[in-house]
Structure formats: structure tokens, C-alpha cells
Design an enzyme around this catalytic site. Structure first.
Site, short mmCIF file in Angstrom:
data_model
loop_
_atom_site.label_atom_id
_atom_site.label_comp_id
_atom_site.label_asym_id
_atom_site.label_seq_id
_atom_site.Cartn_x
_atom_site.Cartn_y
_atom_site.Cartn_z
CE LYS A 117 -12.93 13.28 -13.92
NZ LYS A 117 -12.31 14.58 -13.57
CG ASP A 143 -17.24 -1.04 -6.26
OD1 ASP A 143 -16.07 -0.83 -6.66
OD2 ASP A 143 -17.92 -0.18 -5.69
CG ASP A 196 3.13 1.34 -8.17
OD1 ASP A 196 1.93 1.62 -8.24
OD2 ASP A 196 3.74 0.69 -9.05
CG ASP A 207 -8.30 4.87 -8.34
OD1 ASP A 207 -9.27 5.04 -9.11
OD2 ASP A 207 -7.75 5.81 -7.73
CD GLU A 254 -2.71 1.49 0.27
OE1 GLU A 254 -2.73 2.64 -0.20
OE2 GLU A 254 -3.41 0.55 -0.17
CB THR A 285 -12.95 -3.60 1.87
OG1 THR A 285 -13.54 -3.37 0.58
CG2 THR A 285 -12.36 -5.00 1.91
CE LYS A 286 -12.69 5.12 3.25
NZ LYS A 286 -11.51 5.97 3.57
CG PHE A 287 -12.31 1.71 -1.49
CD1 PHE A 287 -12.60 2.98 -1.95
CD2 PHE A 287 -11.14 1.51 -0.78
CE1 PHE A 287 -11.74 4.03 -1.72
CE2 PHE A 287 -10.27 2.56 -0.54
CZ PHE A 287 -10.57 3.82 -1.01
#
Length: 259
Positions: free
Chosen positions: A168, A200, A141, A164, A114, A238-240
Site C-alpha cells: 500500500k 518477487d 529489527d 516485506d 529475524e 523460500t516460503k515467500f
């Protein structure tokens, strides 16, 4: 509560960015890799307790990706045991699923990667307080860590949960799931090793679906894979993942096996 994170200021200059490899030159191919020119170490505030815990435990349980050309990890030495499976989790966030899954796979070495220090600090706290002995952490990374720190055929599994989506169109080149990264992951997996990806984001799921067969060393196993040799249940939301579910997003999961 501390208002500043002095540890980064002492070790990294203003505007510091992690080392970035020219992957096409490094691997001698024309595959696609994330172009992450804007990525830098994300700063964040740690509490005094987190800073104390970090100072006491990070030198043992954590490593930082640096500018050194070769930082190959001796997994057996780091974990203090030999002959155990090793799984790399790229983008562990705050470590919610990492800490929940690790006790259920105590015979497996888990390396969580992370960039965000407060996220790693939360995972480190959970590991220390929960006396979880099979988790180690790397700040850096994920693609660079695979390239610089892990030898070929050294991993039994790679997990990428809710990366992530870079929604866009002009940012799609930053997505981690690319032909070059799949090739790199395949090279680091042992034969029979497993790659598990979850998202997701519907557009990202379509993007990944178009790439499921692009890497000849990886056999796409679909989802679910009943005979998968590794734990695939994340145990917690998880949070996301929770944010996605709150928006009625569908979770799409992918599993590959290294041939």
C-alpha cells in the site's frame, strides 16, 4: 504441543516494542529510513520440543536486541574462530535458505536476523539437527541490529531476501530498502563487501531500481554478477518466494559491491 509461548511473557511486558533509534539524529543526515512505529515482537506458539531446544541452545547460538545502548558483537568470540568472512542476513524468516546455504559456505560466519520467534525456532532446530556450526541468530529489527550491534566495516556481506513489500502506498515508508539503510549497510560492509537483495514484488523492484545508485559507497553490479565473491544461489525456494512463483511473479535480484 504447547498452546502458549511463556518465554516471551517472562521477559517482555505486554505491548513491548523493540528499541527504535532516531536514525537521522544518530547519523546526522536527512536520508530516508523505515518508519516502523507499529513494529513489535511478533508472538507465536512454539511446540514443547521447540521450547526445549530453544532453552538449551539459544543462549549459545542466539542473541536478543535489547534496550542496552551498546550491544556490539565480538564475532570472533561468538563463532569461536578468527579470520573468517561474516555475512548478515536480514529477515531470515523460517531460515529455509539460510540452512540450505550455510553448509556450502562453511568457512563463512552467517548471522541471521529475524523478529518472529517461531521462525528463528525453526532455523535453530535445523542448525542443531544438521550440526551446522557457522550460523548464529539475532532476534530484532535488522536496521536496529546494524546500528546497535555491528561495528563499521565489520561485514563481508548483507543479504535481504524477499523483504516485506508493504504494497500500500501509505506504507511505502516502512520498506527496508531506503537511502538511509543503504548508507548504513555501506558503512557496515568492508571494502569489497556485497549487498544482495531479492524481491518477487514488481512495484518494490521498481522502487529498488530507482535507488540502485543513490548510495555513493555502493557500486551497483547488476544481476547476475559472474565474478561475485560470495554464494548467491539460495539453493531452495523460500516460503515467500514460492508464494510469489505460484502467482507468476518474477524474481528480481540486485547486487552491490562496497567501494
Amino acid at each position: 504441543m504447547s498452546n502458549t509461548d511463556n518465554s516471551d511473557k517472562n521477559t517482555k511486558p505486554t505491548g513491548y516494542r523493540p528499541p527504535q533509534t532516531d536514525f537521522n539524529t544518530e547519523f546526522g543526515n536527512n536520508l530516508d529510513y523505515p518508519r516502523l512505529g507499529s513494529v513489535s515482537f511478533r508472538r507465536g506458539t512454539l511446540t514443547d520440543n521447540q521450547e526445549s531446544l530453544w532453552d538449551a541452545n539459544w543462549p549459545i547460538l542466539g542473541k536478543d536486541l535489547t534496550d542496552a545502548e551498546d550491544q556490539r558483537i565480538d564475532v570472533a568470540e561468538w563463532f569461536g574462530r578468527c579470520g573468517h568472512k561474516t555475512i548478515l542476513e536480514i529477515g531470515s524468516g523460517t531460515g529455509t535458505s539460510t540452512a540450505a546455504m550455510a553448509p556450502l559456505e562453511a568457512d563463512t560466519n552467517i548471522i541471521a536476523v529475524e523478529l518472529y520467534k517461531p521462525g528463528l525456532a525453526k532455523l535453530l532446530g535445523a542448525v542443531v539437527r544438521g550440526d551446522i556450526s557457522n550460523v548464529r541468530m539475532i532476534r530484532g529489527d535488522g536496521v536496529e541490529v546494524l546500528t546497535r550491534m555491528l561495528p563499521e566495516e565489520s561485514l563481508d556481506g548483507v543479504r535481504i531476501y524477499f523483504p516485506d513489500p508493504w504494497p500500500k502506498a501509505r506504507h511505502h515508508k516502512r520498506r527496508i530498502i531506503q537511502s538511509g539503510v543503504l548508507n548504513l549497510i555501506a558503512s557496515r560492509l568492508k571494502p569489497g563487501g556485497v549487498l544482495h537483495v531479492a524481491t518477487d514484488h514488481a512495484d518494490y523492484a521498481e522502487w529498488i531500481t530507482e535507488l540502485v545508485n543513490v548510495e555513493p559507497q555502493l557500486e551497483f553490479m547488476g544481476w547476475p554478477w559472474d565474478e561475485c565473491p560470495q554464494l548467491t544461489d539460495r539453493q531452495v525456494i523460500t516460503k515467500f518466494e514460492g508464494k510469489g512463483l505460484d502467482k507468476d511473479h518474477t524474481i528480481t535480484e540486485f547486487l552491490w559491491r562496497r567501494k
